[in-house]
Design a protein around this motif. Structure first.
Motif, PDB file in Angstrom:
ATOM      1  N   THR A  73      21.298  53.860 -29.787  1.00  0.00           N
ATOM      2  CA  THR A  73      22.038  53.509 -28.579  1.00  0.00           C
ATOM      3  C   THR A  73      21.131  53.368 -27.367  1.00  0.00           C
ATOM      4  OG1 THR A  73      22.562  55.860 -28.299  1.00  0.00           O
ATOM      5  CG2 THR A  73      24.236  54.476 -29.339  1.00  0.00           C
ATOM      6  N   ALA A  74      19.924  53.915 -27.440  1.00  0.00           N
ATOM      7  CA  ALA A  74      18.974  53.799 -26.331  1.00  0.00           C
ATOM      8  C   ALA A  74      18.136  52.538 -26.413  1.00  0.00           C
ATOM      9  CB  ALA A  74      18.054  55.018 -26.310  1.00  0.00           C
ATOM     10  N   LYS A  75      17.964  51.990 -27.628  1.00  0.00           N
ATOM     11  CA  LYS A  75      17.015  50.900 -27.831  1.00  0.00           C
ATOM     12  C   LYS A  75      17.633  49.603 -28.357  1.00  0.00           C
ATOM     13  CE  LYS A  75      12.829  52.667 -26.915  1.00  0.00           C
ATOM     14  NZ  LYS A  75      11.846  52.022 -26.002  1.00  0.00           N
ATOM     15  N   SER A  76      18.768  49.673 -29.038  1.00  0.00           N
ATOM     16  CA  SER A  76      19.323  48.502 -29.708  1.00  0.00           C
ATOM     17  C   SER A  76      20.716  48.203 -29.178  1.00  0.00           C
ATOM     18  CB  SER A  76      19.355  48.716 -31.226  1.00  0.00           C
ATOM     19  OG  SER A  76      19.717  47.545 -31.907  1.00  0.00           O
ATOM     20  N   PHE A  77      20.762  47.394 -28.115  1.00  0.00           N
ATOM     21  CA  PHE A  77      22.034  47.048 -27.468  1.00  0.00           C
ATOM     22  C   PHE A  77      21.930  45.616 -26.962  1.00  0.00           C
ATOM     23  CE2 PHE A  77      19.233  49.368 -24.593  1.00  0.00           C
ATOM     24  CZ  PHE A  77      19.137  48.521 -23.501  1.00  0.00           C
ATOM     25  N   ASP A  78      23.036  45.049 -26.544  1.00  0.00           N
ATOM     26  CA  ASP A  78      23.039  43.658 -26.073  1.00  0.00           C
ATOM     27  C   ASP A  78      22.047  43.477 -24.928  1.00  0.00           C
ATOM     28  OD1 ASP A  78      25.024  43.110 -27.895  1.00  0.00           O
ATOM     29  OD2 ASP A  78      26.666  43.238 -26.451  1.00  0.00           O
ATOM     30  N   GLY A  79      21.149  42.503 -25.072  1.00  0.00           N
ATOM     31  CA  GLY A  79      20.166  42.234 -24.033  1.00  0.00           C
ATOM     32  C   GLY A  79      18.946  43.118 -24.081  1.00  0.00           C
ATOM     33  N   ALA A  80      18.781  43.907 -25.148  1.00  0.00           N
ATOM     34  CA  ALA A  80      17.690  44.890 -25.210  1.00  0.00           C
ATOM     35  C   ALA A  80      16.356  44.287 -25.627  1.00  0.00           C
ATOM     36  CB  ALA A  80      18.051  46.023 -26.162  1.00  0.00           C
ATOM     37  N   ALA A  81      16.322  42.999 -26.003  1.00  0.00           N
ATOM     38  CA  ALA A  81      15.065  42.399 -26.467  1.00  0.00           C
ATOM     39  C   ALA A  81      14.865  40.999 -25.881  1.00  0.00           C
ATOM     40  CB  ALA A  81      15.033  42.342 -27.987  1.00  0.00           C
ATOM     41  N   PRO A  82      14.665  40.888 -24.568  1.00  0.00           N
ATOM     42  CA  PRO A  82      14.306  39.576 -24.007  1.00  0.00           C
ATOM     43  C   PRO A  82      12.978  39.109 -24.589  1.00  0.00           C
ATOM     44  CG  PRO A  82      14.920  41.133 -22.273  1.00  0.00           C
ATOM     45  CD  PRO A  82      14.746  41.929 -23.537  1.00  0.00           C
ATOM     46  N   CYS A  83      12.868  37.822 -24.864  1.00  0.00           N
ATOM     47  CA  CYS A  83      11.649  37.302 -25.481  1.00  0.00           C
ATOM     48  C   CYS A  83      11.436  35.858 -25.071  1.00  0.00           C
ATOM     49  CB  CYS A  83      11.749  37.410 -27.000  1.00  0.00           C
ATOM     50  SG  CYS A  83      10.187  37.187 -27.871  1.00  0.00           S
ATOM     51  N   GLY A  84      10.208  35.523 -24.729  1.00  0.00           N
ATOM     52  CA  GLY A  84       9.862  34.163 -24.364  1.00  0.00           C
ATOM     53  C   GLY A  84       9.687  33.291 -25.591  1.00  0.00           C
ATOM     54  N   ALA A  85       9.362  32.029 -25.350  1.00  0.00           N
ATOM     55  CA  ALA A  85       9.139  31.093 -26.445  1.00  0.00           C
ATOM     56  C   ALA A  85       7.915  31.511 -27.259  1.00  0.00           C
ATOM     57  CB  ALA A  85       8.956  29.681 -25.895  1.00  0.00           C
ATOM     58  N   LEU A  86       8.014  31.301 -28.569  1.00  0.00           N
ATOM     59  CA  LEU A  86       6.888  31.596 -29.447  1.00  0.00           C
ATOM     60  C   LEU A  86       5.829  30.515 -29.345  1.00  0.00           C
ATOM     61  CD1 LEU A  86       8.850  32.822 -32.570  1.00  0.00           C
ATOM     62  CD2 LEU A  86       7.105  34.142 -31.371  1.00  0.00           C
ATOM     63  N   VAL A  87       4.577  30.939 -29.471  1.00  0.00           N
ATOM     64  CA  VAL A  87       3.438  30.026 -29.462  1.00  0.00           C
ATOM     65  C   VAL A  87       2.716  30.174 -30.799  1.00  0.00           C
ATOM     66  CG1 VAL A  87       1.392  29.269 -28.204  1.00  0.00           C
ATOM     67  CG2 VAL A  87       3.225  30.470 -26.996  1.00  0.00           C
ATOM     68  N   PRO A  88       2.506  29.079 -31.553  1.00  0.00           N
ATOM     69  CA  PRO A  88       1.874  29.206 -32.865  1.00  0.00           C
ATOM     70  C   PRO A  88       0.451  29.746 -32.778  1.00  0.00           C
ATOM     71  CG  PRO A  88       2.927  27.054 -32.613  1.00  0.00           C
ATOM     72  CD  PRO A  88       2.922  27.697 -31.259  1.00  0.00           C
ATOM     73  N   ALA A  89       0.110  30.630 -33.713  1.00  0.00           N
ATOM     74  CA  ALA A  89      -1.265  31.122 -33.797  1.00  0.00           C
ATOM     75  C   ALA A  89      -2.227  29.980 -34.086  1.00  0.00           C
ATOM     76  CB  ALA A  89      -1.368  32.192 -34.878  1.00  0.00           C
ATOM     77  N   ALA A  90      -1.737  28.929 -34.715  1.00  0.00           N
ATOM     78  CA  ALA A  90      -2.578  27.769 -34.986  1.00  0.00           C
ATOM     79  C   ALA A  90      -3.076  27.120 -33.704  1.00  0.00           C
ATOM     80  CB  ALA A  90      -1.806  26.743 -35.820  1.00  0.00           C
ATOM     81  N   GLU A  91      -2.357  27.330 -32.589  1.00  0.00           N
ATOM     82  CA  GLU A  91      -2.750  26.757 -31.297  1.00  0.00           C
ATOM     83  C   GLU A  91      -3.618  27.714 -30.484  1.00  0.00           C
ATOM     84  OE1 GLU A  91       0.492  25.366 -28.958  1.00  0.00           O
ATOM     85  OE2 GLU A  91       1.370  24.185 -30.594  1.00  0.00           O
ATOM     86  N   ILE A  92      -3.283  29.002 -30.501  1.00  0.00           N
ATOM     87  CA  ILE A  92      -3.935  29.944 -29.576  1.00  0.00           C
ATOM     88  C   ILE A  92      -4.810  30.969 -30.286  1.00  0.00           C
ATOM     89  CG2 ILE A  92      -2.109  29.694 -27.852  1.00  0.00           C
ATOM     90  CD1 ILE A  92      -1.065  32.467 -28.781  1.00  0.00           C
ATOM     91  N   GLY A  93      -4.830  30.958 -31.620  1.00  0.00           N
ATOM     92  CA  GLY A  93      -5.563  31.998 -32.330  1.00  0.00           C
ATOM     93  C   GLY A  93      -4.781  33.296 -32.321  1.00  0.00           C
ATOM     94  N   HIS A  94      -5.491  34.414 -32.420  1.00  0.00           N
ATOM     95  CA  HIS A  94      -4.861  35.738 -32.468  1.00  0.00           C
ATOM     96  C   HIS A  94      -5.359  36.559 -31.286  1.00  0.00           C
ATOM     97  CE1 HIS A  94      -3.195  34.988 -36.447  1.00  0.00           C
ATOM     98  NE2 HIS A  94      -4.358  34.464 -36.779  1.00  0.00           N
ATOM     99  N   PRO A  95      -4.581  36.587 -30.204  1.00  0.00           N
ATOM    100  CA  PRO A  95      -5.045  37.282 -28.993  1.00  0.00           C
ATOM    101  C   PRO A  95      -5.231  38.775 -29.226  1.00  0.00           C
ATOM    102  CG  PRO A  95      -2.727  36.684 -28.810  1.00  0.00           C
ATOM    103  CD  PRO A  95      -3.239  36.016 -30.039  1.00  0.00           C
ATOM    104  N   ASP A  96      -6.428  39.262 -28.939  1.00  0.00           N
ATOM    105  CA  ASP A  96      -6.699  40.693 -29.071  1.00  0.00           C
ATOM    106  C   ASP A  96      -7.387  41.264 -27.834  1.00  0.00           C
ATOM    107  OD1 ASP A  96      -9.180  39.549 -29.326  1.00  0.00           O
ATOM    108  OD2 ASP A  96      -9.612  40.361 -31.305  1.00  0.00           O
ATOM    109  N   ARG A  97      -7.552  40.432 -26.818  1.00  0.00           N
ATOM    110  CA  ARG A  97      -8.129  40.867 -25.550  1.00  0.00           C
ATOM    111  C   ARG A  97      -7.396  40.156 -24.416  1.00  0.00           C
ATOM    112  NH1 ARG A  97     -12.606  43.682 -26.403  1.00  0.00           N
ATOM    113  NH2 ARG A  97     -13.156  43.651 -24.210  1.00  0.00           N
ATOM    114  N   GLY A  98      -7.450  40.741 -23.227  1.00  0.00           N
ATOM    115  CA  GLY A  98      -6.833  40.105 -22.073  1.00  0.00           C
ATOM    116  C   GLY A  98      -5.734  40.947 -21.468  1.00  0.00           C
ATOM    117  N   ALA A  99      -5.299  40.552 -20.301  1.00  0.00           N
ATOM    118  CA  ALA A  99      -4.342  41.331 -19.515  1.00  0.00           C
ATOM    119  C   ALA A  99      -2.925  41.205 -20.046  1.00  0.00           C
ATOM    120  CB  ALA A  99      -4.385  40.876 -18.058  1.00  0.00           C
ATOM    121  N   ILE A 100      -2.184  42.297 -19.892  1.00  0.00           N
ATOM    122  CA  ILE A 100      -0.742  42.322 -20.101  1.00  0.00           C
ATOM    123  C   ILE A 100      -0.150  43.032 -18.895  1.00  0.00           C
ATOM    124  CG2 ILE A 100      -1.047  44.347 -21.606  1.00  0.00           C
ATOM    125  CD1 ILE A 100       1.600  43.598 -22.967  1.00  0.00           C
TER     126      ILE A 100
END
Length: 231
Positions: free
Chosen positions: A132-159
């Motif tokens: 009830t704390a983690k799995s509710f309506d609107g609990a997982a906003p997510c942007g568009a997916l970007v293929p790894a084939a285009e960007i590789g596998h990000p393992d460094r950089g700001a978040i």
């Protein structure tokens, strides 16, 4: 070939957009990694040097696409943001080797693990599940997916994440305690992973409360941005 008949209308398949196309990525399950940045583990009162990673799930119906308004949830007065790198799997498996794990990744996105923090605190105290704390309506906003084939596998950089133009969370992907390949490998020991699974990889320090009307902007270097408002 047989056609199955259902006794009710078949529920809609949860999916995410793919950046730059009209295609959609069907979502099977959403796994989340708890306390995967040392500073966040400390701010939540834990010692990151003594804890293996742990996992919990959100329902795919928790997903909200980029740019949408999310409702302020019921039964909470402490609604928290947690910015995360999201991994989308193109194939599954069990007991996946760490060195093979990135071969299972289709792409990446910017996501938020939204939390009813006051309810989570009560559940922790009572040693009960976090659903009830983690799995509710609107609990997982997510942007568009970007293929790894285009960007590789990000393992460094700001978040980072801003609320109403003010920086709230800031970290770096290299600060993850358990990197993406290690996370996939370990998760596959507990579950048989499948194509369409998402993994939310943990959040840096600075989690905090949101209020109705707040404007949220999250960013992961090399992946993109996520923007939404709280209704």
């Amino acid at each position: 070939m047989t056609t199955e008949t259902y006794v009710i209308d078949q529920p809609e398949v949860a999916s995410l957009p793919v950046r730059g196309t009209e295609a959609r990525f069907p979502v099977h399950r959403i796994y989340c990694v708890g306390r995967n940045y040392a500073a966040h583990a400390v701010e939540m009162g834990h010692d990151p040097d003594k804890e293996p990673p742990f996992f919990f799930q959100k329902s795919p119906t928790c997903l909200v696409s980029d740019g949408k308004a999310i409702p302020y949830p019921t039964e909470t007065a402490d609604f928290h943001h947690e910015i995360e790198l999201v991994v989308a799997l193109s194939k599954g498996g069990r007991d996946i080797a760490t060195e093979d794990a990135l071969g299972h990744v289709w792409g990446y996105a910017v996501g938020l693990d939204m939390t009813r923090r006051d309810i989570q605190a009560e559940l922790k105290k009572a040693q009960r599940p976090w659903c009830t704390a983690k799995s509710f309506d609107g609990a997982a906003p997510c942007g568009a997916l970007v293929p790894a084939a285009e960007i590789g596998h990000p393992d460094r950089g700001a978040i980072w994440l801003d609320v109403n133009g003010e920086r709230r969370q800031e970290g770096a992907l290299e600060q993850m305690i358990w990197k993406v390949p290690e996370t996939i490998a370990l998760l596959s020991r507990f579950f048989e992973l499948r194509a369409g699974d998402l993994i939310m990889t943990g959040t840096p320090a600075g989690v905090g409360a949101l209020r109705p009307g707040d404007s949220v902007h999250g960013h992961v270097d090399g992946v993109g941005d996520l923007r939404l408002t709280v209704a």
